[in-house]
Write a protein that holds these residues in place. Structure first.
Motif, PDB file in Angstrom:
ATOM      1  N   LEU A   1      24.916  17.421 -28.399  1.00 41.83           N
ATOM      2  CA  LEU A   1      24.498  18.193 -29.570  1.00 41.83           C
ATOM      3  C   LEU A   1      22.999  18.044 -29.818  1.00 41.83           C
ATOM      4  O   LEU A   1      22.310  19.014 -30.154  1.00 41.83           O
ATOM      5  N   VAL A   2      22.493  16.816 -29.659  1.00 38.70           N
ATOM      6  CA  VAL A   2      21.057  16.588 -29.819  1.00 38.70           C
ATOM      7  C   VAL A   2      20.283  17.378 -28.768  1.00 38.70           C
ATOM      8  O   VAL A   2      19.231  17.975 -29.054  1.00 38.70           O
ATOM      9  N   GLY A   3      20.805  17.407 -27.543  1.00 40.04           N
ATOM     10  CA  GLY A   3      20.154  18.164 -26.477  1.00 40.04           C
ATOM     11  C   GLY A   3      20.073  19.648 -26.803  1.00 40.04           C
ATOM     12  O   GLY A   3      19.028  20.286 -26.608  1.00 40.04           O
ATOM     13  N   PHE A   4      21.189  20.211 -27.320  1.00 36.80           N
ATOM     14  CA  PHE A   4      21.178  21.623 -27.709  1.00 36.80           C
ATOM     15  C   PHE A   4      20.203  21.867 -28.856  1.00 36.80           C
ATOM     16  O   PHE A   4      19.501  22.890 -28.886  1.00 36.80           O
ATOM     17  N   ALA A   5      20.168  20.926 -29.808  1.00 37.13           N
ATOM     18  CA  ALA A   5      19.246  21.082 -30.937  1.00 37.13           C
ATOM     19  C   ALA A   5      17.801  21.080 -30.463  1.00 37.13           C
ATOM     20  O   ALA A   5      16.979  21.910 -30.896  1.00 37.13           O
ATOM     21  N   VAL A   6      17.478  20.146 -29.573  1.00 42.37           N
ATOM     22  CA  VAL A   6      16.119  20.090 -29.028  1.00 42.37           C
ATOM     23  C   VAL A   6      15.798  21.371 -28.265  1.00 42.37           C
ATOM     24  O   VAL A   6      14.701  21.931 -28.376  1.00 42.37           O
ATOM     25  N   TYR A   7      16.781  21.839 -27.500  1.00 42.95           N
ATOM     26  CA  TYR A   7      16.581  23.032 -26.686  1.00 42.95           C
ATOM     27  C   TYR A   7      16.296  24.259 -27.554  1.00 42.95           C
ATOM     28  O   TYR A   7      15.310  24.977 -27.341  1.00 42.95           O
ATOM     29  N   PHE A   8      17.162  24.510 -28.556  1.00 39.22           N
ATOM     30  CA  PHE A   8      17.020  25.720 -29.348  1.00 39.22           C
ATOM     31  C   PHE A   8      15.895  25.611 -30.377  1.00 39.22           C
ATOM     32  O   PHE A   8      15.069  26.529 -30.506  1.00 39.22           O
ATOM     33  N   VAL A   9      15.860  24.495 -31.119  1.00 43.28           N
ATOM     34  CA  VAL A   9      14.825  24.353 -32.146  1.00 43.28           C
ATOM     35  C   VAL A   9      13.444  24.215 -31.500  1.00 43.28           C
ATOM     36  O   VAL A   9      12.488  24.914 -31.871  1.00 43.28           O
ATOM     37  N   GLY A  10      13.350  23.294 -30.519  1.00 37.54           N
ATOM     38  CA  GLY A  10      12.072  23.106 -29.852  1.00 37.54           C
ATOM     39  C   GLY A  10      11.626  24.359 -29.126  1.00 37.54           C
ATOM     40  O   GLY A  10      10.444  24.733 -29.164  1.00 37.54           O
ATOM     41  N   GLY A  11      12.573  25.018 -28.460  1.00 42.62           N
ATOM     42  CA  GLY A  11      12.227  26.250 -27.746  1.00 42.62           C
ATOM     43  C   GLY A  11      11.769  27.342 -28.687  1.00 42.62           C
ATOM     44  O   GLY A  11      10.823  28.096 -28.388  1.00 42.62           O
ATOM     45  N   SER A  12      12.418  27.453 -29.852  1.00 42.36           N
ATOM     46  CA  SER A  12      12.011  28.476 -30.824  1.00 42.36           C
ATOM     47  C   SER A  12      10.601  28.212 -31.338  1.00 42.36           C
ATOM     48  O   SER A  12       9.803  29.146 -31.500  1.00 42.36           O
ATOM     49  N   ILE A  13      10.309  26.929 -31.594  1.00 42.15           N
ATOM     50  CA  ILE A  13       8.973  26.581 -32.082  1.00 42.15           C
ATOM     51  C   ILE A  13       7.914  26.915 -31.034  1.00 42.15           C
ATOM     52  O   ILE A  13       6.844  27.474 -31.348  1.00 42.15           O
ATOM     53  N   VAL A  14       8.197  26.589 -29.772  1.00 41.54           N
ATOM     54  CA  VAL A  14       7.246  26.874 -28.702  1.00 41.54           C
ATOM     55  C   VAL A  14       7.013  28.371 -28.571  1.00 41.54           C
ATOM     56  O   VAL A  14       5.864  28.846 -28.467  1.00 41.54           O
ATOM     57  N   LEU A  15       8.103  29.159 -28.584  1.00 39.70           N
ATOM     58  CA  LEU A  15       7.969  30.613 -28.451  1.00 39.70           C
ATOM     59  C   LEU A  15       7.242  31.213 -29.658  1.00 39.70           C
ATOM     60  O   LEU A  15       6.466  32.169 -29.515  1.00 39.70           O
ATOM     61  N   TYR A  16       7.484  30.652 -30.833  1.00 38.15           N
ATOM     62  CA  TYR A  16       6.833  31.166 -32.055  1.00 38.15           C
ATOM     63  C   TYR A  16       5.332  30.882 -32.034  1.00 38.15           C
ATOM     64  O   TYR A  16       4.513  31.754 -32.352  1.00 38.15           O
ATOM     65  N   CYS A  17       4.983  29.660 -31.675  1.00 35.35           N
ATOM     66  CA  CYS A  17       3.577  29.249 -31.753  1.00 35.35           C
ATOM     67  C   CYS A  17       2.742  29.745 -30.582  1.00 35.35           C
ATOM     68  O   CYS A  17       1.564  30.113 -30.753  1.00 35.35           O
ATOM     69  N   ILE A  18       3.307  29.736 -29.385  1.00 35.40           N
ATOM     70  CA  ILE A  18       2.514  30.048 -28.191  1.00 35.40           C
ATOM     71  C   ILE A  18       2.595  31.521 -27.822  1.00 35.40           C
ATOM     72  O   ILE A  18       1.587  32.141 -27.489  1.00 35.40           O
ATOM     73  N   ARG A  19       3.799  32.105 -27.898  1.00 43.15           N
ATOM     74  CA  ARG A  19       3.961  33.497 -27.478  1.00 43.15           C
ATOM     75  C   ARG A  19       3.995  34.475 -28.645  1.00 43.15           C
ATOM     76  O   ARG A  19       4.066  35.690 -28.436  1.00 43.15           O
ATOM     77  N   GLY A  20       4.028  33.924 -29.850  1.00 43.59           N
ATOM     78  CA  GLY A  20       4.061  34.809 -31.016  1.00 43.59           C
ATOM     79  C   GLY A  20       5.380  35.521 -31.181  1.00 43.59           C
ATOM     80  O   GLY A  20       5.432  36.627 -31.757  1.00 43.59           O
ATOM     81  N   ALA A  21       6.447  34.937 -30.689  1.00 42.16           N
ATOM     82  CA  ALA A  21       7.767  35.561 -30.785  1.00 42.16           C
ATOM     83  C   ALA A  21       8.246  35.568 -32.232  1.00 42.16           C
ATOM     84  O   ALA A  21       7.944  34.672 -33.017  1.00 42.16           O
ATOM     85  N   ARG A  22       9.018  36.592 -32.587  1.00 45.07           N
ATOM     86  CA  ARG A  22       9.586  36.697 -33.914  1.00 45.07           C
ATOM     87  C   ARG A  22      11.044  37.162 -33.807  1.00 45.07           C
ATOM     88  O   ARG A  22      11.428  37.818 -32.853  1.00 45.07           O
ATOM     89  N   GLY A  23      11.846  36.826 -34.825  1.00 45.82           N
ATOM     90  CA  GLY A  23      13.241  37.259 -34.847  1.00 45.82           C
ATOM     91  C   GLY A  23      14.044  36.654 -33.701  1.00 45.82           C
ATOM     92  O   GLY A  23      13.869  35.491 -33.334  1.00 45.82           O
ATOM     93  N   LYS A  24      14.904  37.474 -33.122  1.00 42.68           N
ATOM     94  CA  LYS A  24      15.771  36.968 -32.062  1.00 42.68           C
ATOM     95  C   LYS A  24      15.011  36.636 -30.776  1.00 42.68           C
ATOM     96  O   LYS A  24      15.531  35.951 -29.896  1.00 42.68           O
TER      97      LYS A  24
END
Length: 238
Positions: A174-197
């Motif tokens: 569960l921690v691995g999934f949390a790191v994957y999704f939360v951390g991945g979302s933060i990286v995509l938001y900050c570096i690629r400017g991703a929004r929404g889904k």
């Protein structure tokens, strides 16, 4: 670069979890008197023994410890005594501690104790305080087969304090999934400017997952034989 590093950390964590997961078989280790059945169960043969007389034949079973009866049954855990006549008795060693093996039963018992020249089926009888050795009809087999009924052959439950290995692995997953999704979302938001889904890591894979599962089920139901493309998802992937 940061996204690739995050993916590497995630998959490394999953790999470590899989390595940490123990697949238990029957393991007697260095102590033949104790066999580990699973993470929380083991057998203790220390007090398991018994004799059985059928006509002129007597089986002497001494559990997991070798015993010296005479020169013919020296260092043995299972000995066969045969009375040939009033003056002659034949003794034969059917097994000793060194060649003893333990496995799930193939003769209808709970577990089998295997020797080079014989086999004993162990049957747990929780409310029976004695150990009873019974001979099976061996007219169609090449080795003596015995059954021993005993409460000494019942699995002993190990009391655990705290979280079990399975619970620990679930938490890590569960921690691995949390790191994957939360951390991945933060990286995509900050570096690629991703929004929404678009902030969901590997969104194309997760969107196609139901179709992949469906194709896999169809493939298995068809005997693992290729079939005609029948879904839009399958057609797009081809």
């Amino acid at each position: 670069m940061a996204w690739k590093l995050l993916e590497l950390v995630y998959y490394s964590l999953i790999f470590v979890i899989l390595l940490a997961a123990k697949t238990y078989g029957i393991n007697c280790g260095s102590d033949p008197c104790k066999c580990q059945l699973s993470e929380d169960k083991y057998l203790n043969f220390t007090e398991l023994k018994g004799d059985r007389t059928v006509g002129s034949v007597t089986y002497h079973y001494y559990g997991c410890k070798n015993t010296v009866l005479n020169n013919d049954c020296k260092e043995t855990t299972l000995c066969l005594e045969e009375k040939i006549n009033e003056n002659t008795t034949k003794w034969t060693s059917l097994g000793n501690q060194k060649d003893m093996q333990f496995e799930n039963s193939k003769i209808g018992a709970d577990y089998d104790i295997i020797y080079s020249k014989s086999r004993i089926g162990l049957i747990c009888t929780e409310h029976f305080n004695e150990s009873v050795l019974v001979e099976k009809d061996i007219s169609k087999v090449n080795e003596p087969v015995l059954f021993i009924f005993s409460n000494k052959g019942c699995a002993i439950i190990i009391q655990h304090h705290g979280m079990s290995t399975g619970g620990t692995l679930v938490v890590l997953l569960l921690v691995g999934f949390a790191v994957y999704f939360v951390g991945g979302s933060i990286v995509l938001y900050c570096i690629r400017g991703a929004r929404g889904k678009e902030m969901i890591p590997n969104i194309d894979f997760w969107q196609n997952l139901p179709g992949l599962v469906k194709d896999g089920v169809i493939y298995l139901l068809n005997g693992c034989r290729p079939t005609a493309v029948s879904t839009a998802e399958s057609y797009d992937r081809i």
